[in-house]
Write a protein that holds these residues in place. Structure first.
Motif, PDB file in Angstrom:
ATOM      1  N   CYS B  21       0.828  -1.202   0.000  1.00 58.71           N
ATOM      2  CA  CYS B  21       0.000   0.000   0.000  1.00 58.71           C
ATOM      3  C   CYS B  21       0.864   1.254   0.000  1.00 58.71           C
ATOM      4  N   LEU B  22       1.902   1.242   0.814  1.00 54.02           N
ATOM      5  CA  LEU B  22       2.750   2.422   0.932  1.00 54.02           C
ATOM      6  C   LEU B  22       3.656   2.608  -0.280  1.00 54.02           C
ATOM      7  N   SER B  23       3.752   1.588  -1.115  1.00 58.87           N
ATOM      8  CA  SER B  23       4.676   1.675  -2.251  1.00 58.87           C
ATOM      9  C   SER B  23       4.079   2.443  -3.428  1.00 58.87           C
ATOM     10  N   ASP B  24       2.796   2.723  -3.372  1.00 53.43           N
ATOM     11  CA  ASP B  24       2.198   3.520  -4.437  1.00 53.43           C
ATOM     12  C   ASP B  24       2.316   5.006  -4.083  1.00 53.43           C
ATOM     13  N   PRO B  25       2.860   5.807  -4.998  1.00 49.82           N
ATOM     14  CA  PRO B  25       3.088   7.224  -4.703  1.00 49.82           C
ATOM     15  C   PRO B  25       1.830   7.970  -4.265  1.00 49.82           C
ATOM     16  N   ILE B  26       0.703   7.676  -4.878  1.00 47.95           N
ATOM     17  CA  ILE B  26      -0.515   8.382  -4.482  1.00 47.95           C
ATOM     18  C   ILE B  26      -0.933   7.992  -3.069  1.00 47.95           C
ATOM     19  N   ARG B  27      -0.881   6.685  -2.777  1.00 43.30           N
ATOM     20  CA  ARG B  27      -1.271   6.263  -1.424  1.00 43.30           C
ATOM     21  C   ARG B  27      -0.283   6.764  -0.384  1.00 43.30           C
ATOM     22  N   LEU B  28       0.998   6.768  -0.738  1.00 46.81           N
ATOM     23  CA  LEU B  28       1.993   7.300   0.194  1.00 46.81           C
ATOM     24  C   LEU B  28       1.699   8.769   0.482  1.00 46.81           C
ATOM     25  N   ALA B  29       1.299   9.498  -0.554  1.00 51.91           N
ATOM     26  CA  ALA B  29       0.970  10.910  -0.370  1.00 51.91           C
ATOM     27  C   ALA B  29      -0.261  11.078   0.515  1.00 51.91           C
ATOM     28  N   ILE B  30      -1.231  10.203   0.350  1.00 44.45           N
ATOM     29  CA  ILE B  30      -2.426  10.265   1.194  1.00 44.45           C
ATOM     30  C   ILE B  30      -2.049  10.059   2.662  1.00 44.45           C
ATOM     31  N   VAL B  31      -1.260   9.020   2.909  1.00 41.69           N
ATOM     32  CA  VAL B  31      -0.836   8.724   4.277  1.00 41.69           C
ATOM     33  C   VAL B  31      -0.006   9.871   4.836  1.00 41.69           C
ATOM     34  N   TYR B  32       0.858  10.387   3.995  1.00 45.05           N
ATOM     35  CA  TYR B  32       1.712  11.498   4.413  1.00 45.05           C
ATOM     36  C   TYR B  32       0.877  12.706   4.804  1.00 45.05           C
ATOM     37  N   LEU B  34      -2.283  12.757   5.706  1.00 45.53           N
ATOM     38  CA  LEU B  34      -3.010  12.454   6.942  1.00 45.53           C
ATOM     39  C   LEU B  34      -2.113  12.678   8.151  1.00 45.53           C
ATOM     40  N   ALA B  35      -0.871  12.244   8.037  1.00 49.72           N
ATOM     41  CA  ALA B  35       0.058  12.385   9.158  1.00 49.72           C
ATOM     42  C   ALA B  35       0.386  13.856   9.409  1.00 49.72           C
ATOM     43  N   GLN B  36       0.545  14.606   8.329  1.00 51.78           N
ATOM     44  CA  GLN B  36       0.858  16.036   8.445  1.00 51.78           C
ATOM     45  C   GLN B  36      -0.200  16.780   9.255  1.00 51.78           C
ATOM     46  N   GLN B  37      -1.449  16.528   8.957  1.00 50.70           N
ATOM     47  CA  GLN B  37      -2.534  17.286   9.582  1.00 50.70           C
ATOM     48  C   GLN B  37      -2.939  16.716  10.932  1.00 50.70           C
ATOM     49  N   GLU B  38      -2.279  15.663  11.327  1.00 53.37           N
ATOM     50  CA  GLU B  38      -2.735  14.969  12.521  1.00 53.37           C
ATOM     51  C   GLU B  38      -2.812  15.887  13.737  1.00 53.37           C
ATOM     52  N   ARG B  39      -1.908  16.867  13.803  1.00 56.67           N
ATOM     53  CA  ARG B  39      -1.920  17.761  14.966  1.00 56.67           C
ATOM     54  C   ARG B  39      -3.056  18.777  14.874  1.00 56.67           C
ATOM     55  N   VAL B  40      -3.451  19.100  13.632  1.00 62.63           N
ATOM     56  CA  VAL B  40      -4.539  20.054  13.448  1.00 62.63           C
ATOM     57  C   VAL B  40      -5.883  19.365  13.695  1.00 62.63           C
ATOM     58  N   SER B  41      -6.136  18.342  12.886  1.00 63.62           N
ATOM     59  CA  SER B  41      -7.304  17.507  13.139  1.00 63.62           C
ATOM     60  C   SER B  41      -6.942  16.112  12.648  1.00 63.62           C
ATOM     61  N   ASN B  79     -20.307  12.985   3.894  1.00 60.69           N
ATOM     62  CA  ASN B  79     -18.841  12.996   3.951  1.00 60.69           C
ATOM     63  C   ASN B  79     -18.283  11.697   4.512  1.00 60.69           C
ATOM     64  N   ARG B  80     -17.037  11.423   4.135  1.00 63.00           N
ATOM     65  CA  ARG B  80     -16.281  10.343   4.765  1.00 63.00           C
ATOM     66  C   ARG B  80     -15.048  10.966   5.390  1.00 63.00           C
ATOM     67  N   PHE B  81     -14.847  10.661   6.646  1.00 63.03           N
ATOM     68  CA  PHE B  81     -13.670  11.186   7.325  1.00 63.03           C
ATOM     69  C   PHE B  81     -12.653  10.070   7.523  1.00 63.03           C
ATOM     70  N   MET B  82     -11.447  10.344   7.095  1.00 65.35           N
ATOM     71  CA  MET B  82     -10.380   9.344   7.167  1.00 65.35           C
ATOM     72  C   MET B  82      -9.389   9.726   8.237  1.00 65.35           C
ATOM     73  N   ARG B  83      -8.848   8.684   8.881  1.00 62.83           N
ATOM     74  CA  ARG B  83      -7.722   8.962   9.764  1.00 62.83           C
ATOM     75  C   ARG B  83      -6.801   7.747   9.804  1.00 62.83           C
ATOM     76  N   LEU B  84      -5.556   8.034  10.107  1.00 63.11           N
ATOM     77  CA  LEU B  84      -4.552   6.986  10.201  1.00 63.11           C
ATOM     78  C   LEU B  84      -4.850   6.068  11.371  1.00 63.11           C
ATOM     79  N   ARG B  85      -4.551   4.776  11.201  1.00 60.04           N
ATOM     80  CA  ARG B  85      -4.694   3.844  12.331  1.00 60.04           C
ATOM     81  C   ARG B  85      -3.345   3.720  13.030  1.00 60.04           C
ATOM     82  N   ARG B  86      -2.893   4.847  13.540  1.00 60.19           N
ATOM     83  CA  ARG B  86      -1.575   4.933  14.159  1.00 60.19           C
ATOM     84  C   ARG B  86      -1.335   3.894  15.253  1.00 60.19           C
TER      85      ARG B  86
END
Lengths: 125, 125
Positions: B21-32, B34-41, B79-86
């Motif tokens: 999953c992480l090896s695809d550039p688009i999915r990596l960007a999505i995860v990235y 999500l992680a970036q905004q984690e402190r905001v929401s 809406n669908r809200f996504m978040r990382l399963r950290r």
DNA sequence: CCCTATGTTCAATGTTTATTGAACTATCAA
DNA sequence: TTGATAGTTCAATAAACATTGAACATAGGG
């Protein structure tokens, strides 16, 4: 046939390619096995992985592992010796290889990783 | 249409699927992202990723990210809200997510990661 | 010089993948 | 109820992938 197979430079190693390479169970097992034996000898021959798949299929996976920069192949007579590009990987993506390896170790029972009993067999090149 | 999309349990999360999953550039960007905004929401909507690809292609990648256990989707109205399963990721493969994210950050100029200016946009759900 | 061992390359096969647009569903708001 | 918004699902397509066996190349040992 090229005398020495192609290897990317350290700087040419790309994260998506590395992750994709590691996402295949056979390739992950190859990398895992290379890491396991690293303390015994840093190199293994193709035939040391014969438990994982057939020769031609292994050659295919070896090529992918080389192309993405995960390992290096040294030609010696009729043998090819493979080793992990630990330093290059560590320089490009610090900690990545170790984390993946320890994650694989944690799931060793779910993955087709070869049993550690290979350590008994001493290399006699 | 299933009311709530399928998510694997923590124990069902598999290393090869996560790495793939992480090896695809688009999915990596999505995860990235999500992680970036984690402190905001901790959550983002599908449309927050529209810079990465079209809607239907994103839906495809979201499904893969859900299926491998990298993120969770919560349905709220239209809406669908996504978040990382950290936590789940950390429990299964300690350190993996952070190492991949910092590796991605190091290569931010080579990857199609969305610019950090998204942080300006406050979420108003 | 042949024979064998080691490994690569090639062609064929079937599978999975990413991507697109069109059709669809569901929710909200006027 | 009508319309707009948010996202999913489906079908089609082209590319990449993993696997197999056969043919090939190369080196070393008798």
């Amino acid at each position: 046939m090229s005398r020495t197979p192609h290897h990317p430079t350290r700087e040419q190693i790309e994260l998506p390619m590395v992750l994709d390479c590691l996402s295949d169970p056979i390739r992950l097992a190859i990398v895992y096995q290379l890491a396991q034996q690293e303390r015994v000898s840093s190199e293994l021959r193709c035939s040391d992985f014969s438990a994982l798949s057939g020769k031609s299929n292994l050659a295919y996976h070896f090529a992918k592992l080389r192309d993405c920069g995960l390992m290096r192949t040294r030609v010696a007579g009729t043998n090819r010796f493979m080793r992990l590009r630990r330093e290059d990987l560590e320089a490009r993506f610090p900690g990545l290889l170790d984390v993946v390896l320890s994650s694989a170790a944690k799931d060793a029972d779910r993955l087709p990783l070869v049993s550690g009993c290979e350590l008994v067999e001493v290399d006699r090149k």
